[in-house]
Design an enzyme around this catalytic site. Structure first.
Site, short mmCIF file in Angstrom:
data_model
loop_
_atom_site.label_atom_id
_atom_site.label_comp_id
_atom_site.label_asym_id
_atom_site.label_seq_id
_atom_site.Cartn_x
_atom_site.Cartn_y
_atom_site.Cartn_z
CE LYS A 181 -40.57 -12.97 -55.35
NZ LYS A 181 -40.06 -12.90 -56.71
CE LYS A 202 -40.40 -6.64 -63.21
NZ LYS A 202 -39.24 -7.52 -63.33
CE LYS A 231 -39.63 -6.01 -54.20
NZ LYS A 231 -39.12 -6.05 -55.52
N1 AQP Z 1 -39.71 -1.23 -55.39
C1 AQP Z 1 -38.50 -1.18 -55.90
N2 AQP Z 1 -37.72 -0.09 -55.68
C2 AQP Z 1 -36.47 -0.02 -56.20
N3 AQP Z 1 -35.91 -0.98 -56.98
C3 AQP Z 1 -36.65 -2.08 -57.23
N4 AQP Z 1 -36.41 -3.20 -57.95
C4 AQP Z 1 -37.49 -4.01 -57.88
N5 AQP Z 1 -38.45 -3.44 -57.13
C5 AQP Z 1 -37.97 -2.24 -56.70
C6 AQP Z 1 -35.17 -3.47 -58.70
O1 AQP Z 1 -35.50 -3.70 -60.06
C7 AQP Z 1 -34.52 -4.58 -60.63
C8 AQP Z 1 -35.18 -5.66 -61.45
O2 AQP Z 1 -36.05 -6.38 -60.63
P1 AQP Z 1 -36.54 -7.84 -60.94
O3 AQP Z 1 -37.05 -7.98 -62.31
O4 AQP Z 1 -35.53 -8.80 -60.49
O5 AQP Z 1 -37.75 -7.83 -60.05
P2 AQP Z 1 -37.94 -8.11 -58.55
O6 AQP Z 1 -36.78 -7.82 -57.71
O7 AQP Z 1 -38.48 -9.43 -58.48
O8 AQP Z 1 -38.95 -6.98 -58.32
P3 AQP Z 1 -40.42 -7.16 -58.52
O9 AQP Z 1 -40.58 -7.86 -59.81
O10 AQP Z 1 -41.07 -5.88 -58.34
O11 AQP Z 1 -40.69 -8.10 -57.27
P4 AQP Z 1 -41.63 -9.28 -56.97
O12 AQP Z 1 -40.91 -10.53 -57.38
O13 AQP Z 1 -41.78 -9.12 -55.51
O14 AQP Z 1 -42.88 -9.07 -57.74
C9 AQP Z 1 -33.70 -5.13 -59.47
O15 AQP Z 1 -32.45 -4.46 -59.46
C10 AQP Z 1 -34.50 -4.76 -58.26
O16 AQP Z 1 -33.68 -4.53 -57.14
#
Ligand code: AQP
Length: 334
Positions: free
Chosen positions: A113, A198, A195
């Site tokens: 990030k 969001k 992956k």
């Molecule tokens: N692609 C994924 N596959 C499986 N599990 C996932 N998680 C996130 N992406 C995947 C799981 O969702 C939970 C909540 O995530 P979060 O709100 O902490 O979001 P994050 O990890 O930041 O995921 P984002 O929002 O998709 O990522 P970025 O920040 O890259 O935009 C967690 O248990 C996570 O493991």
């Protein structure tokens, strides 16, 4: 025998997607009755990258509605907003003071990030310490997360062990990451080597968002990047990552084993059929969640009430823990 304690969290940053559901929320809901559960809308974590205040406020309520719509039951689980419970921010400072900087600088998510940003906020580096506190202040034994969060839970273990060693105590429970056997890492539909995320979900064709309507979901699956072949099979070949991801989604959504999944596609005429059928089962799964979310959003006062009840219970568990931690560290607790 007393139930095992579970803690997990999700950021209220909108665009909640199929990966969040299959990798995390669905599993939280499925095991609620067996555990003592704490599920947290981690709004303080979302501030580690810039947020629009009005959107953050809206998304916090929307996430409360989402968790309820996905089956979290306030009678079985403590569901609350992180910033409503002061112990998280307060205890994070205490943990900061025993956590070596190098441990944070080597976190993969921080490296990824921070590399994408011109100006990196201190909070982004500190994110895993706040997360460690989230878990440790509830004496959680288990932390059900997607694969991407495993390293942060391991850091929480390291921090707990370091505190216990420094103060010659068994004060902190050492938590375990619980990674689901299927759906632990749902990949982007536009690029199955990254992956589903969001922060990328506004990019067309990247993610299936839980609140997308059926037409959008069908359209996104139809655009999914695959290879130039036509063989529908599970594979670790990077060339076949797109098809492998689609089959993985189908497997996670239907709960079928690999043999049964492949049998379902025995008569498929190429990747077009594969994409259409994966879309259909996903739409069937997500439609009731979207409808329930939209229904719950009509009564924001009730959502606020439920979050207040959750926060009150969360405070009663975490504040005494943080106060005890302060005593151990030599602070005078009034
Ligand atoms: N692609 C994924 N596959 C499986 N599990 C996932 N998680 C996130 N992406 C995947 C799981 O969702 C939970 C909540 O995530 P979060 O709100 O902490 O979001 P994050 O990890 O930041 O995921 P984002 O929002 O998709 O990522 P970025 O920040 O890259 O935009 C967690 O248990 C996570 O493991």
């Amino acid at each position: 025998m007393s139930k095992k304690r579970v803690f997990s969290g999700i950021q209220p940053t909108g665009n909640t997607h199929l990966g969040n559901y299959l990798g995390a929320i669905r599993n939280w809901a499925a095991r609620q009755a067996e555990k003592e559960n704490y599920f947290c809308i981690v709004d303080l974590h979302s501030l580690t990258v810039p947020q629009n205040p009005d959107e953050l406020r809206y998304e916090t309520r929307s996430m409360a509605a989402m968790l309820l719509a996905c089956g979290l039951d306030p009678n079985q689980s403590t569901i609350f907003v992180q910033s409503h419970v002061q112990a998280h921010a307060e205890g994070c400072w205490l943990l900061n003071c025993i956590t070596p900087l190098g441990w944070l600088q080597r976190m993969t998510q921080y490296k990824d990030k921070s590399a994408k940003q011109e100006s990196v906020l201190t909070g982004l580096l500190d994110y895993p310490v706040l997360m460690a506190g989230d878990i440790l202040f509830y004496d959680a034994h288990e932390v059900p997360v997607g694969e991407d969060q495993k390293q942060h839970v391991e850091l929480a273990r390291d921090i707990a062990q370091r505190f216990n060693a420094l103060y010659e105590t068994e004060f902190f429970v050492i938590p375990q990451p619980i990674i689901p056997a299927v759906g632990a890492r749902v990949m982007g539909l536009d690029d199955a080597t990254a992956k589903m995320s969001k922060s990328q979900a506004d990019k067309r064709g990247h993610a299936i968002r839980i609140l997308d309507d059926p037409k959008e979901i069908m359209h996104s699956f139809k655009r999914a990047v695959t290879d130039s072949g036509n063989e529908i099979a599970f594979s670790s070949d990077p060339e076949k990552a797109g098809v492998n991801n689609l089959l993985g989604i189908y497997k996670a959504v239907t709960g079928k084993d690999e043999t049964a999944v492949l049998a379902d596609f025995a008569d498929a005429r190429g990747y077009g059929d594969l994409k259409k059928r994966v879309a259909e089962v996903t739409i069937e799964m997500l439609t009731p969640i979207r409808e329930r979310h939209d229904y719950l959003m009509q009564d924001p006062a009730e959502l606020d009430r439920l979050m207040a009840v959750g926060a009150q219970h969360a405070r009663s568990v975490s504040q005494p823990k943080v106060d005890d931690m302060k005593r151990i560290m030599g602070l005078v607790v009034p």
